[in-house]
Design a protein around this motif. Structure first.
Motif, short mmCIF file in Angstrom:
data_model
loop_
_atom_site.label_atom_id
_atom_site.label_comp_id
_atom_site.label_asym_id
_atom_site.label_seq_id
_atom_site.Cartn_x
_atom_site.Cartn_y
_atom_site.Cartn_z
N CYS A 81 17.62 -6.30 -24.96
CA CYS A 81 16.30 -5.78 -25.34
C CYS A 81 15.23 -6.02 -24.28
O CYS A 81 14.05 -5.82 -24.55
CB CYS A 81 15.85 -6.42 -26.65
SG CYS A 81 16.93 -6.07 -28.02
N THR A 82 15.60 -6.43 -23.07
CA THR A 82 14.61 -6.86 -22.09
C THR A 82 14.53 -5.97 -20.86
O THR A 82 13.91 -6.35 -19.86
CB THR A 82 14.89 -8.30 -21.62
OG1 THR A 82 16.17 -8.34 -21.00
CG2 THR A 82 14.81 -9.28 -22.76
N GLY B 118 19.47 -10.91 -34.05
CA GLY B 118 18.39 -9.97 -33.77
C GLY B 118 17.00 -10.58 -33.83
O GLY B 118 16.00 -9.89 -33.64
N SER B 119 16.90 -11.88 -34.09
CA SER B 119 15.58 -12.51 -34.24
C SER B 119 14.93 -12.86 -32.92
O SER B 119 13.78 -13.28 -32.89
CB SER B 119 15.71 -13.78 -35.09
OG SER B 119 16.45 -14.76 -34.38
N ASP B 120 15.64 -12.70 -31.82
CA ASP B 120 15.14 -13.16 -30.52
C ASP B 120 15.12 -12.01 -29.52
O ASP B 120 16.09 -11.75 -28.84
CB ASP B 120 16.02 -14.30 -30.02
CG ASP B 120 15.43 -15.01 -28.82
OD1 ASP B 120 14.54 -14.45 -28.17
OD2 ASP B 120 15.88 -16.11 -28.53
N GLN B 121 14.00 -11.31 -29.44
CA GLN B 121 13.87 -10.19 -28.52
C GLN B 121 13.59 -10.64 -27.09
O GLN B 121 13.84 -9.90 -26.16
CB GLN B 121 12.76 -9.25 -29.00
CG GLN B 121 12.99 -8.68 -30.37
CD GLN B 121 14.18 -7.74 -30.43
OE1 GLN B 121 14.25 -6.80 -29.67
NE2 GLN B 121 15.11 -8.01 -31.31
N ASN C 117 17.19 -11.91 -25.64
CA ASN C 117 18.29 -10.97 -25.82
C ASN C 117 18.28 -10.00 -24.64
O ASN C 117 17.44 -9.10 -24.57
CB ASN C 117 18.12 -10.23 -27.14
CG ASN C 117 19.25 -9.26 -27.43
OD1 ASN C 117 20.04 -8.93 -26.57
ND2 ASN C 117 19.29 -8.80 -28.67
N CYS D 92 12.86 -2.67 -23.44
CA CYS D 92 13.65 -1.87 -24.37
C CYS D 92 15.13 -2.08 -24.06
O CYS D 92 15.48 -2.82 -23.15
CB CYS D 92 13.28 -0.39 -24.23
SG CYS D 92 13.59 0.29 -22.59
N THR D 93 16.00 -1.40 -24.81
CA THR D 93 17.41 -1.43 -24.46
C THR D 93 17.62 -0.57 -23.22
O THR D 93 16.81 0.31 -22.92
CB THR D 93 18.31 -0.90 -25.60
OG1 THR D 93 18.05 0.49 -25.78
CG2 THR D 93 18.09 -1.68 -26.90
N GLN E 88 14.98 -12.06 -19.25
CA GLN E 88 14.18 -11.05 -18.55
C GLN E 88 14.44 -11.08 -17.05
O GLN E 88 14.51 -10.03 -16.40
CB GLN E 88 12.70 -11.28 -18.84
CG GLN E 88 12.33 -11.00 -20.28
CD GLN E 88 10.97 -11.54 -20.65
OE1 GLN E 88 10.50 -12.54 -20.09
NE2 GLN E 88 10.32 -10.88 -21.61
N HIS F 140 22.76 -15.11 -26.83
CA HIS F 140 21.70 -14.99 -25.81
C HIS F 140 21.77 -16.20 -24.88
O HIS F 140 22.36 -17.22 -25.21
CB HIS F 140 20.32 -14.92 -26.46
CG HIS F 140 20.20 -13.92 -27.55
ND1 HIS F 140 20.56 -12.60 -27.40
CD2 HIS F 140 19.78 -14.04 -28.83
CE1 HIS F 140 20.34 -11.95 -28.52
NE2 HIS F 140 19.88 -12.79 -29.40
#
Length: 184
Positions: free
Chosen positions: A42-43, A33-36, A39, A123-124, A54, A23
């Motif tokens: 996932c933004t 996967g701990s950082d949404q 990442n 979301c993805t 973002q 990231h």
């Protein structure tokens, strides 16, 4: 090229690639996967006032993605040792694209557990496309953090087949008759 246009973004997150981190803003030792928030995957659709990830996903969305009719999102992971197409279960367009790409493996990605009325963000990107009734597929290549000749060849064949499937390139699908193994 017979019709249409294609926008290729070779690395959506060049700063993370340069740093060899998963990231943009990532602390050493953290699980991927701990950082949404940081990442980029996932933004989507992003936030012009948000985190670096973002803001990046928002800039890419506004410049290249928002009006697209189809998405092929390429990633690499360490879960599998072969390239795998991830198709949205129950979406014939996504599942037929996975078949046409002729990767050895395909996997059904689960839809939302409850019905959605429009996209849920963040979301993805593939989820956003499906939620807005557009065709999307994710390809996960083996060998996270590396480039392997066999995976590059599989990706080139898959992309060529996708363009043939869309009617953008002439010719028959490469690997026609080869079975695709669906996993769950």
């Amino acid at each position: 090229l017979l019709c249409g246009s294609c926008v290729l973004i070779p690395f959506a997150n060049p700063e993370a690639v340069r740093r060899r981190w998963p990231h943009i803003d990532f602390e050493a030792g953290r699980y991927y996967g701990s950082d949404q928030v940081n990442n980029v995957n996932c933004t989507w659709t992003g936030d012009p006032q948000g985190s670096n990830a973002q803001r990046l996903s928002n800039a890419l969305f506004e410049a290249h993605v928002g009006d697209a009719t189809h998405l092929i999102d390429l990633h690499s992971w360490k879960r599998r040792m072969a390239a795998t197409a991830l198709a949205r279960f129950g979406r014939d367009d996504s599942m037929s694209l996975a078949e046409a790409m002729k990767l050895r493996f395909a996997r059904h990605a689960s839809p939302h557990k409850e019905p959605v009325d429009g996209p849920r963000t963040p979301c993805t990107l593939a989820t956003y496309f499906h939620d807005t009734d557009r065709t999307a597929i994710v390809i996960e290549f083996a060998g996270q953090y590396g480039f392997w000749p066999g995976q590059v060849a599989a990706g080139l064949r898959a992309m060529t087949n996708a363009f043939k499937h869309f009617g953008m390139l002439p010719g028959e699908l490469e690997g026609e008759g080869e079975p695709v193994i669906w996993t769950n």
